[in-house]
Design a protein around this motif. Structure first.
Motif, PDB file in Angstrom:
ATOM      1  N   ALA A  71       0.835  -1.205   0.000  1.00 51.82           N
ATOM      2  CA  ALA A  71       0.000   0.000   0.000  1.00 51.82           C
ATOM      3  C   ALA A  71       0.870   1.256   0.000  1.00 51.82           C
ATOM      4  N   LEU A  72       1.985   1.211   0.722  1.00 50.57           N
ATOM      5  CA  LEU A  72       2.918   2.333   0.730  1.00 50.57           C
ATOM      6  C   LEU A  72       3.509   2.555  -0.662  1.00 50.57           C
ATOM      7  N   LEU A  73       3.874   1.487  -1.332  1.00 54.70           N
ATOM      8  CA  LEU A  73       4.396   1.591  -2.697  1.00 54.70           C
ATOM      9  C   LEU A  73       3.340   2.147  -3.652  1.00 54.70           C
ATOM     10  N   CYS A  74       2.099   1.681  -3.510  1.00 51.15           N
ATOM     11  CA  CYS A  74       1.018   2.184  -4.370  1.00 51.15           C
ATOM     12  C   CYS A  74       0.753   3.659  -4.094  1.00 51.15           C
ATOM     13  N   GLY A  75       0.758   4.035  -2.834  1.00 55.04           N
ATOM     14  CA  GLY A  75       0.578   5.445  -2.487  1.00 55.04           C
ATOM     15  C   GLY A  75       1.684   6.306  -3.065  1.00 55.04           C
ATOM     16  N   ASN A  76       2.907   5.772  -3.053  1.00 54.32           N
ATOM     17  CA  ASN A  76       4.028   6.490  -3.644  1.00 54.32           C
ATOM     18  C   ASN A  76       3.833   6.650  -5.158  1.00 54.32           C
ATOM     19  N   GLY A  77       3.326   5.614  -5.795  1.00 55.04           N
ATOM     20  CA  GLY A  77       3.048   5.701  -7.234  1.00 55.04           C
ATOM     21  C   GLY A  77       1.982   6.734  -7.553  1.00 55.04           C
ATOM     22  N   VAL A  78       0.941   6.777  -6.740  1.00 59.39           N
ATOM     23  CA  VAL A  78      -0.119   7.775  -6.941  1.00 59.39           C
ATOM     24  C   VAL A  78       0.446   9.180  -6.742  1.00 59.39           C
ATOM     25  N   ALA A  79       1.285   9.345  -5.725  1.00 51.12           N
ATOM     26  CA  ALA A  79       1.895  10.656  -5.476  1.00 51.12           C
ATOM     27  C   ALA A  79       2.795  11.065  -6.645  1.00 51.12           C
ATOM     28  N   PHE A  80       3.509  10.111  -7.226  1.00 46.75           N
ATOM     29  CA  PHE A  80       4.335  10.419  -8.399  1.00 46.75           C
ATOM     30  C   PHE A  80       3.480  10.910  -9.563  1.00 46.75           C
ATOM     31  N   VAL A  81       2.359  10.251  -9.798  1.00 46.16           N
ATOM     32  CA  VAL A  81       1.494  10.641 -10.915  1.00 46.16           C
ATOM     33  C   VAL A  81       0.903  12.036 -10.680  1.00 46.16           C
ATOM     34  N   ILE A  82       0.395  12.282  -9.476  1.00 44.90           N
ATOM     35  CA  ILE A  82      -0.229  13.572  -9.186  1.00 44.90           C
ATOM     36  C   ILE A  82       0.812  14.690  -9.145  1.00 44.90           C
TER      37      ILE A  82
END
Length: 95
Positions: A71-82
């Motif tokens: 979940a931390l990795l996915c959150g990091n990916g979402v933050a990268f996109v935004i």
């Protein structure tokens, strides 16, 4: 409808339209500022969050809670996109 009533109705309509125009400009400004703030926050989260990976891996927290780490990795990916477009518009305008 008399002339004075007609003039009053026209003035009320004009005032309402001007108020709507001001509200639209205010909302547009608010959206632009909030979008910039969200992008900036996401950019810095995406930049700094990976610094927590190594301590989590070293202490074994990821072995105890692998779904949390994913979940931390996915959150990091979402933050990268935004946050990807943070300050990009300022560089383009400066050219």
């Amino acid at each position: 409808m008399s002339v004075s009533e007609h003039a009053l109705a026209e003035q009320v309509a004009r005032t309402a339209i001007e108020g709507i125009d001001r509200l639209q400009r205010l909302l547009a400004t608010l959206v632009v500022r909030l979008t910039g703030s969200v992008r900036a926050a996401a950019f810095w989260v995406a930049t700094l969050l990976p610094l927590s990976y190594l301590p989590l891996l070293a202490t074994g927290v990821t072995a105890e809670n692998p779904f949390g780490f994913v979940a931390l990795l996915c959150g990091n990916g979402v933050a990268f996109v935004i946050g990807h477009a943070h300050r990009r518009g300022e560089r383009v305008e400066a050219r």
